[in-house]
Design a protein around this motif. Structure first.
Motif: not given
Length: 312
Positions: A13, A228, A231-232, A291-292, A294-295, A298-299
């Motif tokens: 990341t 964002i 993906n979210t 982004w994915h 990073f996310s 987090i997920a």
């Protein structure tokens, strides 16, 4: 050397973010590399994926076909429609909308398996879903792009099918064959695969961003917002749908991450190969790659920390 490879792979990341920043603000750092390099780089990543696959990875397809079916329907239903809907709601320009739809119509990404492991999800299901969605991609990805974007731009569906076979299916099959018949060689190579994949993904992002740096800066907020949200919402809807259907928690986590994390490298390659008249179409894929990771991290932490309920 193994320690260096593991260290680089574990900080993918950070590496992706740094490469993005450098290529965005100092375009000359990657601009000298032709966009034609994207396709072979993705082929290297897919070859590495093939090296890691075993026949046993596809056992869940036979043992739990319902879970696989639900996961694949979510993958190729939720993400394409989300992409199309966000493009309409936010009135994205044609180039960017095409790029977002390409991302939405691609199969699950290989990084999803790592995130599923970190999240405590069903790794066998995650690996099987990635494999099945990748095998379905030559047919479903061109068909979905044609359906959702064909009215705005000319879509060469047969050409896209052949590209996916050449850059995804063939390298994976070659890796699988090498792994099966040259096991000792494969075992020597495997520790370095995360390093090679990380550097290849970072290079793909650097190439795309550097070649479109000026345009990205002019619309960076809009593209970032769409990526964002896409993906979210994909992560949330993947988990919500599987929860409504009574799937257990570990499998819900796997489906959520598989649905939310796309093979954005493939989207970038398809954009560069088949939509050269729309150079910005490659940008959403590159930004999704940033982004994915990073996310997804987090997920994974969120899923890991939230205690399962009694019914789970």
């Amino acid at each position: 050397m193994n320690k260096i490879a593991n260290c680089i792979a574990s900080h993918i990341t950070l590496i992706v973010v740094v490469v993005t920043a450098i290529s965005l603000f100092v375009p000359d750092s990657f601009e000298w590399v032709s966009t034609a390099t994207i396709t072979p780089l993705l082929g290297i990543v897919m070859f590495g994926m093939g090296l890691t696959l075993r026949p046993s990875d596809f056992k869940p397809v036979v043992q739990h076909p319902r879970d696989i079916l639900i996961g694949e329907l979510a993958q190729f239903f939720i993400m394409p429609l989300l992409a199309w809907g966000l493009c309409k709601v936010l009135s994205l320009p044609t180039e960017l909308a095409l790029g977002v739809i390409l991302v939405g119509c691609c199969p699950g990404g290989t990084a999803s398996n790592v995130m599923c492991y970190l999240a405590g999800g069903d790794i066998a299901l995650s690996v099987a879903m990635t494999g099945v969605s990748t095998l379905l991609a030559p047919f479903l990805t061109p068909a979905l792009v044609l359906l959702l974007a064909g009215q705005e731009v000319e879509v060469d569906a047969p050409g896209m099918l052949m590209s996916i076979v050449q850059v995804v299916i063939l390298p994976i099959m070659l890796g699988f064959v090498v792994s099966h018949y040259l096991r000792r060689l494969t075992e020597r190579i495997l520790p370095f695969l995360p390093l090679v994949s990380t550097l290849a993904i970072a290079m793909i992002i650097g190439i795309v961003v550097s070649h479109n740096a000026t345009k990205i800066l002019s619309c960076s907020f809009l593209v970032a917002l769409v990526v964002i949200l896409h993906n979210t919402l994909g992560l949330a809807l993947g988990y919500g749908l599987s929860s409504l259907l009574g799937i257990d928690r570990a499998k819900r986590i796997a489906i959520s991450i598989e649905v939310g994390m796309q093979n954005s490298g493939l989207a970038t390659s398809l954009a560069a190969t088949h939509f050269a008249l729309f150079p910005m179409a490659a940008v959403p894929g590159a930004m999704f790659s940033v982004w994915h990771n990073f996310s997804g991290s987090i997920a994974a932490q969120v899923f890991k920390k939230i205690a399962p309920s009694k019914k789970d």
